[in-house]
Design a protein around this motif. Sequence first.
Motif, PDB file in Angstrom:
ATOM      1  N   CYS A  80     -12.485  -1.599  -1.929  1.00 49.31           N
ATOM      2  CA  CYS A  80     -11.690  -2.311  -0.918  1.00 49.31           C
ATOM      3  C   CYS A  80     -10.737  -3.282  -1.608  1.00 49.31           C
ATOM      4  N   LEU A  81     -11.253  -4.004  -2.591  1.00 50.30           N
ATOM      5  CA  LEU A  81     -10.416  -4.975  -3.309  1.00 50.30           C
ATOM      6  C   LEU A  81      -9.297  -4.267  -4.063  1.00 50.30           C
ATOM      7  N   LEU A  82      -9.615  -3.126  -4.681  1.00 50.63           N
ATOM      8  CA  LEU A  82      -8.601  -2.344  -5.390  1.00 50.63           C
ATOM      9  C   LEU A  82      -7.466  -1.954  -4.455  1.00 50.63           C
ATOM     10  N   ARG A  83      -7.854  -1.447  -3.268  1.00 53.23           N
ATOM     11  CA  ARG A  83      -6.832  -0.959  -2.351  1.00 53.23           C
ATOM     12  C   ARG A  83      -5.954  -2.089  -1.821  1.00 53.23           C
ATOM     13  N   ARG A  84      -6.501  -3.313  -1.845  1.00 48.48           N
ATOM     14  CA  ARG A  84      -5.667  -4.445  -1.437  1.00 48.48           C
ATOM     15  C   ARG A  84      -4.673  -4.821  -2.521  1.00 48.48           C
ATOM     16  N   ARG A  85      -4.928  -4.372  -3.751  1.00 44.72           N
ATOM     17  CA  ARG A  85      -4.004  -4.686  -4.850  1.00 44.72           C
ATOM     18  C   ARG A  85      -2.950  -3.595  -5.008  1.00 44.72           C
ATOM     19  N   ILE A  86      -3.098  -2.499  -4.263  1.00 46.28           N
ATOM     20  CA  ILE A  86      -2.131  -1.410  -4.318  1.00 46.28           C
ATOM     21  C   ILE A  86      -1.503  -1.261  -2.932  1.00 46.28           C
ATOM     22  N   GLY A  87      -0.180  -1.456  -2.845  1.00 46.79           N
ATOM     23  CA  GLY A  87       0.480  -1.294  -1.553  1.00 46.79           C
ATOM     24  C   GLY A  87       0.972   0.135  -1.412  1.00 46.79           C
ATOM     25  N   MET A  88       0.415   0.856  -0.431  1.00 48.96           N
ATOM     26  CA  MET A  88       0.793   2.264  -0.278  1.00 48.96           C
ATOM     27  C   MET A  88       1.894   2.422   0.779  1.00 48.96           C
ATOM     28  N   ALA A 154       6.762  -3.806   4.442  1.00 51.19           N
ATOM     29  CA  ALA A 154       6.320  -5.188   4.666  1.00 51.19           C
ATOM     30  C   ALA A 154       4.796  -5.272   4.611  1.00 51.19           C
ATOM     31  N   ARG A 155       4.138  -4.287   5.215  1.00 52.65           N
ATOM     32  CA  ARG A 155       2.675  -4.271   5.192  1.00 52.65           C
ATOM     33  C   ARG A 155       2.150  -4.145   3.762  1.00 52.65           C
ATOM     34  N   ALA A 156       2.839  -3.279   2.974  1.00 47.65           N
ATOM     35  CA  ALA A 156       2.404  -3.094   1.590  1.00 47.65           C
ATOM     36  C   ALA A 156       2.611  -4.375   0.781  1.00 47.65           C
ATOM     37  N   LEU A 157       3.681  -5.103   1.114  1.00 46.45           N
ATOM     38  CA  LEU A 157       4.040  -6.299   0.334  1.00 46.45           C
ATOM     39  C   LEU A 157       3.188  -7.515   0.658  1.00 46.45           C
ATOM     40  N   ILE A 158       2.715  -7.590   1.884  1.00 49.33           N
ATOM     41  CA  ILE A 158       2.116  -8.820   2.374  1.00 49.33           C
ATOM     42  C   ILE A 158       0.903  -9.247   1.555  1.00 49.33           C
ATOM     43  N   GLN A 159       0.223  -8.289   0.959  1.00 46.97           N
ATOM     44  CA  GLN A 159      -0.975  -8.647   0.187  1.00 46.97           C
ATOM     45  C   GLN A 159      -0.624  -9.071  -1.246  1.00 46.97           C
ATOM     46  N   ARG A 160       0.697  -9.178  -1.547  1.00 46.02           N
ATOM     47  CA  ARG A 160       1.162  -9.458  -2.912  1.00 46.02           C
ATOM     48  C   ARG A 160       0.464  -8.544  -3.898  1.00 46.02           C
ATOM     49  N   PRO A 161       0.701  -7.228  -3.736  1.00 43.69           N
ATOM     50  CA  PRO A 161      -0.012  -6.270  -4.581  1.00 43.69           C
ATOM     51  C   PRO A 161       0.520  -6.281  -6.011  1.00 43.69           C
ATOM     52  N   ASP A 162      -0.258  -5.722  -6.934  1.00 47.34           N
ATOM     53  CA  ASP A 162       0.200  -5.578  -8.316  1.00 47.34           C
ATOM     54  C   ASP A 162       1.188  -4.433  -8.411  1.00 47.34           C
ATOM     55  N   ILE A 163       1.017  -3.480  -7.489  1.00 46.67           N
ATOM     56  CA  ILE A 163       1.888  -2.308  -7.556  1.00 46.67           C
ATOM     57  C   ILE A 163       2.110  -1.733  -6.160  1.00 46.67           C
ATOM     58  N   ILE A 164       3.345  -1.235  -5.965  1.00 49.39           N
ATOM     59  CA  ILE A 164       3.657  -0.512  -4.734  1.00 49.39           C
ATOM     60  C   ILE A 164       3.672   0.965  -5.080  1.00 49.39           C
ATOM     61  N   VAL A 165       2.937   1.765  -4.346  1.00 52.67           N
ATOM     62  CA  VAL A 165       2.908   3.197  -4.585  1.00 52.67           C
ATOM     63  C   VAL A 165       3.547   3.878  -3.386  1.00 52.67           C
ATOM     64  N   ALA A 166       4.716   4.503  -3.622  1.00 52.27           N
ATOM     65  CA  ALA A 166       5.456   5.104  -2.515  1.00 52.27           C
ATOM     66  C   ALA A 166       5.490   6.615  -2.694  1.00 52.27           C
ATOM     67  N   ASP A 167       4.889   7.340  -1.748  1.00 49.55           N
ATOM     68  CA  ASP A 167       4.838   8.805  -1.829  1.00 49.55           C
ATOM     69  C   ASP A 167       5.888   9.398  -0.886  1.00 49.55           C
ATOM     70  N   GLU A 168       6.985   9.878  -1.473  1.00 48.25           N
ATOM     71  CA  GLU A 168       8.108  10.420  -0.689  1.00 48.25           C
ATOM     72  C   GLU A 168       8.510   9.481   0.446  1.00 48.25           C
ATOM     73  N   PRO A 169       8.822   8.237   0.145  1.00 48.96           N
ATOM     74  CA  PRO A 169       9.081   7.274   1.234  1.00 48.96           C
ATOM     75  C   PRO A 169      10.332   7.610   2.027  1.00 48.96           C
ATOM     76  N   THR A 170      11.216   8.437   1.456  1.00 45.96           N
ATOM     77  CA  THR A 170      12.467   8.742   2.153  1.00 45.96           C
ATOM     78  C   THR A 170      12.433  10.123   2.805  1.00 45.96           C
ATOM     79  N   GLY A 171      11.275  10.748   2.738  1.00 45.93           N
ATOM     80  CA  GLY A 171      11.147  12.132   3.217  1.00 45.93           C
ATOM     81  C   GLY A 171      11.549  12.341   4.660  1.00 45.93           C
ATOM     82  N   ASN A 172      11.349  11.323   5.506  1.00 51.19           N
ATOM     83  CA  ASN A 172      11.677  11.482   6.925  1.00 51.19           C
ATOM     84  C   ASN A 172      12.914  10.677   7.319  1.00 51.19           C
ATOM     85  N   LEU A 173      13.707  10.266   6.322  1.00 47.46           N
ATOM     86  CA  LEU A 173      14.825   9.370   6.632  1.00 47.46           C
ATOM     87  C   LEU A 173      16.164  10.025   6.357  1.00 47.46           C
TER      88      LEU A 173
END
Lengths: 231, 302
Positions: A80-88, A154-173
Motif C-alpha cells: 500500500c505504501l509503495l503504491r502511494r509513492r507511485i502515481g499511476m 492531479a490524483r497521481a500528483l497529490i501524494q507527492r509521489p517519487d515517480i509518475i507512471v503513465a501508460d499510454e496517457p494520450t491513447g484516448n485523446l
Amino acid sequence: MSLIHFKNVSKIYNTVVGPLTVLDNVSFEIGAGEFVSLVGKSGAGKSTLLRSLIAELAPSKGKVFFDEKDVHKMKHRDLCLLRRRIGMIFQDFKLLPDKTAFENVAFAMEVAGYSDKKIREDVPEVIKLVGLSDKMANFPVQLSAGEKQRIAIARALIQRPDIIVADEPTGNLDPINSWDIIKLLVKINELGTAVILATHVKEIINTIDKRVISLDKGRIIRDEERGKYLI
Amino acid sequence: MIQIIRRLFRSAWQSFIRNGWLSIATIVIMALSIFIFSGVLLFNTASRLAIKTIEDKVDISIYFLSDTPEEDIFKIQEQIKSLTYVSDASYVSSQQALETFTELRQSDPLIAKALQEIGENPLSASLNIKTNKVTDYDALATYIQEAPFKDKLISVDFSQNQKVISRLGNLTRGLSVGSLFLNLILALVAVVVSFNTIRMAIYALREEISIMKLSGASNWFIRGPFVINGILCGVIAAVSVLIILIPLVLWLHPKVSAFMPGFNLNAYFFGHIFVMLGWQLLFGAVLGAVSSVLAVTKYLKV
Ligand SMILES: Nc1ncnc2c1ncn2[C@@H]1O[C@H](COP(=O)(O)OP(=O)(O)O)[C@@H](O)[C@H]1O
Ligand SMILES: [Mg+2]
C-alpha cells in the motif's frame, strides 16, 4: 542508487496455444527524477512491465526493486505504501465514477490518512495546477476526455509521489489534448518527480528528447540517453 | 481514528446515495429475505402457542347419572387421578354446572324461563379429565370404556374431541419436523439470494475496487464502506419489514382469532415487537456485513 531496478524480469503466460513470453529477460534501472519514455508497438509488453512494477501482476522470473526493496516480496502494508509513492496514469483514466473530480483527487489523500483540513488545502491547489479549478465539483461523466486525464494526473500528483507512471496517457485523446498532457508531464518532471511514459506515438517521443527504452516482443532492443523512436 | 470512522461512514453514505438504484434493489431483496425470516419465526411461535392452547382445551368429560352419590364420584376421581398419564381430573357438581350454564346464558330470557318450568336441575355432575400429552387420550378413552364405573355414566364426551385430538397429535409431530425443515430451507434461500444480490452490487463496482487498490488503499479501507453499506441496507430492510408487518398483523388478527380461538396474534406480536425487531436487525446486519466482506474480498487480490 536507483529508484527502480528491473533485474532479469520475464513474464510468461500459459495460453491455450502454449507458453507466451511477454517479457523476456528485461533489465534496466531508473534514477530519481529521471524522465524515461518506454516505447514499442502495441503488444510489445509495455503495460505488462508497468503492472509488474506496482505488483499488480507477478513476473515469472526475475526481480523488481523499488528503492532497493523487492516489490513482489512486500507485505500488504508495504505494498500500500509503495503504491502511494507511485502515481499511476492510465489510458482509460480510471477515475471513480461516483466521486466528483475533487473527491477523486481527495481519495488518494484519504487513503494515506491525511487530515480533512490538509485535504481541503491541497486538493484545490493541485487541481489548479492542472487547470481545472472550475470543474472540481463535476463528476467524471461531466468531464471531457482531456479533463478526465488531467484530474487523473492531479490524483497521481497529490501524494507527492517519487515517480509518475503513465501508460499510454494520450491513447484516448485528440492531438491538442495529447500535447497538453505531455507538456504537463514534462513540467512535473522538471519540478523533480521521475516520470515513465509508455507510448507508441512517434511524434511525442521525438520531441521530448529524453531517455528512451525501446521494447520489442518483450525484449529491450535499445536504451539511449537522448533517444528517438526508431522502430 | 475518529477521522477514519467519519470517512468510512461518509464514503459508505455517498456510495449508498449515488448508487441509489443498486441500494434500493439490495434493500428490496434483503427485505424479502427478512420478511420470510420473520414470517417463519412468527408462524413457528404462533403454531406452537396455538397447539398448546388447544392441548389445554382438549379434555374428556364424563357425566354421571343423577342418582350417583358424590362419595362414589370422589372415589372414581381418585382412581382416575392415580393414572400416570392423567394430569388433572376436576369435579363439577350439578349445582356448579347449572350456575355456569345460567351465567353464560343470563341474557336469554327463554332459557331462564325453560329452566324455571323444569323446576329441578337437569344437568348432571361430571369429571373433567386432562392428560399430560395429547397422545394419551386414546389410553384414557379405552380405560373409561372398560372401567367398572361405566354403568354409572350417562355419557362420555370425547367423541367430537377424538378427531381433533388425533389430528392435533399428528399436526404437532408434523409441524416440529416439517417446520424445522422448511425454516432451514427458507432461511437458506433468503441468505443465498441476499448474498448474491450484494455480490452483484459489488461486482458492478469491481473496477473501482481495483482503482482504489492501485491508489494504495489498504484492504480494510476499501472493505469498510462496503460493509457499512451492507449493514445499512440490512437495517433499512429490517425496519421496513416491521413497518409492513404492523398493518398486516392488524389485518390478520381477526382471521387468526377465528381460526385459533386461544391465540391472540395482536397481543403476541406487539408484546414481542422489540424482540422481533432485534432479531430482524441482527439478521439483516449480519447478512449484509458478511455478504459484503465475502464479496469484496474476491476483488481485493490485485
Ligand atoms: N492475461 C494474459 N494472458 C495471456 N496473454 C496476455 C495476458 N495479458 C496480456 N497478454 C499478452 O501480452 C502481450 C503484451 O501485452 P501488453 O503488455 O498489454 O502490451 P502493450 O502494453 O505494449 O501494448 C500481448 O500480446 C497480450 O496479448
Ligand atoms: Mg498497453
